[in-house]
Write an enzyme that holds these catalytic residues in place. Structure first.
Site, PDB file in Angstrom:
ATOM      1  N   TRP A 325      34.986 -19.110 -28.977  1.00 14.41           N
ATOM      2  CA  TRP A 325      34.600 -20.400 -28.492  1.00 14.41           C
ATOM      3  C   TRP A 325      34.702 -21.518 -29.482  1.00 14.41           C
ATOM      4  CZ3 TRP A 325      30.686 -23.704 -30.060  1.00 14.41           C
ATOM      5  CH2 TRP A 325      30.468 -24.786 -29.172  1.00 14.41           C
ATOM      6  N   HIS A 326      34.326 -21.229 -30.753  1.00 17.58           N
ATOM      7  CA  HIS A 326      34.490 -22.176 -31.881  1.00 17.58           C
ATOM      8  C   HIS A 326      35.937 -22.668 -32.328  1.00 17.58           C
ATOM      9  CE1 HIS A 326      30.496 -20.950 -32.859  1.00 17.58           C
ATOM     10  NE2 HIS A 326      30.235 -22.079 -33.486  1.00 17.58           N
ATOM     11  N   GLY A 327      36.839 -21.872 -31.945  1.00 23.43           N
ATOM     12  CA  GLY A 327      38.413 -22.396 -32.189  1.00 23.43           C
ATOM     13  C   GLY A 327      39.251 -21.520 -31.931  1.00 23.43           C
TER      14      GLY A 327
END
Lengths: 478, 298
Positions: A325-327
């Protein structure tokens, strides 16, 4: 528009003044104005993506109503999956498409097949991960009959696009935010002042802690090949404080700003670096995301029910998804994987809910055991942050390898911006001390001697803050 | 609401007072501290006399050694080359010589591709910013060259905040503690050591047709009857478009071309900066071809 920019310094008081002037009229005008201000706030970054935000909002609003009105389960399912598919599809295209294509190309190359697929040269719309998750939680809650759909398009749009949380959270729930949006707000001096104090403390964390750490951490990470083990260790610690100051600072400003408008947002951080184990850390770090994954992924997957294998599988899933989700980078996935790995011993031994209370509550100092537990948790968290900060997995591995070379030649190295690597430690110790003595409060300005504390913080921001270049908040890229 | 506005305004007032106090304190420290930057050193030379003053960029700072000139010719020399200086900066330093009553019997101005460069040196800017209100010349320098002029000039403490990596609390503490730097050593000369591999350099093909700053320098020199000589410091031989210097020679009066005076690559730190050995070599050439020659002629 950044929270730490001059333009926001003008934007906020203007919106605040007009908002409360409209209070005497009707709630709907107040909400409409807040929505307009939120869209303006977003458009200041890139007006073109405003349409994407509006489309995403419209989609969830529409499918929410359609699901509720559906006369058959099949139809309800259709609208539910349509919404999920389109929402996740947008996220996939804008955030993950290139990652999958490039990873697939790398995989083929490993098998000796040369390929060149079409990649997209697109900008990642700021806040897409956050507002998509807002929408998803809303749609899922309607599907499981936890809430009814919001009929008022303005109120619903405001729930998704409310400017304090639009670009980097906290990730709100319809059950928490929508009732506040629908209720008439009355100006409350105490509440507004709490908001102001929280904004100020958030600015301190961003400008003094995060941005100072960023200067050092960037220099050390960018030149890690020429750094000795001491510098690399310090670089990793500085990044730990950078990301904490940056994101929790942002969250404080968001929560404080929202309090000025009479709306309470979910608390996102609760002194995470005083956690005694990794489970406690995740109950105190980015709380709105952790609970989102718990409620909308972990529990639907079976949660802690079932055997140990299911528990372990679910834990790995949520940490890996959280990392992703972060990257769109393997570094984030490994970061998530490491956290799952750290969590595993607690899960297996059923010790993941041992540390629920505040550490050393009512006492000045922790016990030796508590102290070393905190130190160990911070160390493993910092170790994982190295992957989070590095541009590539190989850079992170090289960074870690160089730490373990135990090369101390040059001692505290002198950096290109005329500082020794050790210098920032003193400021961080002061920060830790302030946080430690405040850990039983929402933030340090709470409690006695508020005016004195405000003056002290303002002075510290002016003296130690980094103003030479306005640095974006790290979580804007997610 | 009224109470809230009053409280916020009081905090705002307090913030301005703190900014005033910090600005005042920082400025006083920088004004009275022993020089830690080259510009502070320059200020400390008020009312002094020199036989030769060299102005220009780092190609002066790293290339002219005043102690050798003094040793060989007896001429008291000052090297006032500042890193990344452009013509704007040179013009300001030239005017400040008069403002600070630093007398130079002969002024040598190094000029090369900077003829075509606009803007100013950020390095010199942060060194000068504490003194923005000291005189008209400095104030005008920022007015003409800085986008932040309004803040620098009218908002207390803004100038220190905007340059926080250089002019911060740490620097204040070091100034108070009288920690020395090498700013006062060698009459402004700062040596470079070693030799890098990349010696490629590309000069512009044409001179800028109009150059207001250069014209202002010439007018200022004429008006104040300054004995000024222009010269171009050595470039590494691999430079492209070296004919640019010939064009410059036609434009600039009283010009000495040393662009090809040093042929040994080992004497360069990079394409346009001499290393310490190169500086010794070039200073001797300069003494022989300009200073001694002219002294004899005089």
């Amino acid at each position: 528009m950044l929270f730490n920019s001059i333009s926001y310094l003008f934007f906020l008081p203007i919106v605040f003044a007009i908002y409360w002037m409209l209070n005497a009229r009707k709630l709907k005008w107040q909400n409409l104005f807040l929505l307009t201000a939120s869209y303006f706030f977003y458009a200041c970054w890139d007006w073109r993506f405003l349409f994407l935000l509006m489309f995403s909002t419209g989609l969830d609003y529409f499918t929410g109503i359609k699901m509720f009105e559906a006369k058959s389960v099949k139809l309800k399912k259709f609208w539910f999956f349509a919404s999920i598919f389109i929402n996740v599809g947008f996220l996939g295209v804008f955030k993950y498409y290139n990652f999958f294509i490039e990873s697939f190309e790398d995989l083929l190359t490993n098998f000796g097949v040369t390929s060149h697929f079409w990649t997209l040269k697109i900008i990642l719309p700021v806040g897409i991960s956050f507002y998509t998750f807002h929408g998803l939680s809303y749609v899922i809650d309607i599907y499981y009959n936890r809430i009814k759909p919001e009929k008022n398009i303005v109120d619903y749009s405001l729930f998704v696009s409310y400017f304090p949380l639009l670009v980097a959270g906290p990730i709100e729930r319809a059950t928490h935010l929508l009732p506040q949006i629908k209720k008439k707000r009355v100006f409350n001096y105490e509440n507004a002042m709490e908001g102001f104090y929280q904004i100020l403390w958030g600015l301190f964390k961003k400008l003094v802690i995060a941005d100072s750490c960023a200067v050092y951490a960037n220099e050390i990470f960018d030149n890690h090949q020429s750094m000795n083990s001491i510098s690399l260790l310090l670089g990793a610690v500085y990044f730990s404080f950078q990301i904490y100051g940056d994101f929790s600072g942002y969250s404080d400003i968001a929560l404080g700003t929202s309090k000025l408008f009479g709306i309470d947002l979910l608390r996102n951080f609760n002194y995470p670096y005083f956690s005694r184990d990794i489970a406690e850390f995740w109950r105190r770090w980015h709380i709105s995301l952790s609970t989102w994954f718990r409620d909308y992924l972990y529990i639907p997957l079976g949660g802690s029910k079932g055997g140990m294998t299911t528990k372990i599988r679910n834990t790995f899933i949520i940490f890996l998804v959280s990392g992703f989700w972060h990257g769109a980078n393997w570094t984030f996935i490994i970061w998530g994987f490491l956290n799952a790995l750290f969590f595993l011993p607690l899960l297996i031994t059923n010790n993941n809910r041992n540390n629920i209370s505040i550490v050393a509550e009512g006492k000045m100092f922790p016990t030796i055991k508590e102290f070393f537990s905190i130190l160990l948790t911070f160390t493993i968290t910092t170790f994982a942050w190295i992957f989070f900060r590095s541009n590539t997995v190989s850079q992170a591995i090289e960074f870690i390898k160089n730490i373990f070379k135990f090369n101390v030649n040059g001692g505290f190295q002198y950096l290109t911006f005329d500082r020794y690597t050790i210098e920032l430690v003193f400021l961080l110790l002061l920060f830790l001390f302030i946080e430690w003595i405040s850990r039983e409060r929402v933030h340090p300005v709470f409690g006695k001697f508020k005016s004195l504390k405000v003056i002290a913080i303002i002075t510290m921001i002016l003296i130690f803050g980094v103003f030479s270049e306005a640095k974006e908040f790290i979580y804007f890229q997610f | 609401m009224k109470k809230f506005i009053v409280t916020i305004l009081s905090y705002l007032m307090a913030t301005f007072l703190i900014m005033f106090a910090l600005d005042f304190g920082y400025t006083k420290v920088y004004e009275n501290a022993k020089p830690r930057t080259k510009f502070q050193y320059f200020r400390s030379l008020k009312n002094k006399q020199f036989d030769c003053v060299f102005l220009g960029s780092s190609r002066v700072e790293n290339g002219i050694i005043p102690t050798i000139i003094k040793e060989k010719t007896g001429l008291e020399t000052l090297n006032m080359g500042f890193q990344a200086s452009k013509l704007n900066d040179i013009y300001t330093i030239l005017q400040l010589l008069k403002e600070y009553n630093i007398q130079g019997k002969r002024i040598f101005i190094q000029i090369d591709y900077i003829y075509n460069l606009k803007g100013n040196s950020k390095i010199l800017q942060y060194q000068m910013i504490p003194f923005i209100n000291e005189n008209e010349v400095l104030n005008k320098h920022f007015k003409n060259n800085s986008e932040d002029y309004f803040g620098y000039n009218y908002v207390p403490f803004y100038r220190y905040s905007r340059n926080d990596l250089k002019l911060n609390f740490r620097e204040i503490l070091l100034s108070i503690a009288k920690k020395k730097t090498n700013a006062m050593e060698g009459n402004g000369y700062a040596p470079k050591y070693g030799t890098s591999k990349n010696h490629r350099l590309t000069l512009p093909t044409e001179l800028e047709k109009e150059n207001v700053v250069f014209d202002s320098i010439i007018k200022y020199i004429e008006k104040n009857k300054i004995n000024a000589t222009f010269y171009c410091a050595p470039f590494c031989y691999h430079g492209k478009n070296m004919e640019f210097i010939a064009k410059l020679k036609n434009k600039v009066p009283n010009f000495y071309d040393f662009s090809r005076a040093v042929s040994d690559e080992k004497l360069f730190q990079n394409s346009n900066h001499l290393n310490h050995d190169g500086a010794i070599y070039f200073t001797n050439i300069f003494i022989d071809q300009v200073l001694l020659k002219n002294n004899i002629e005089e």
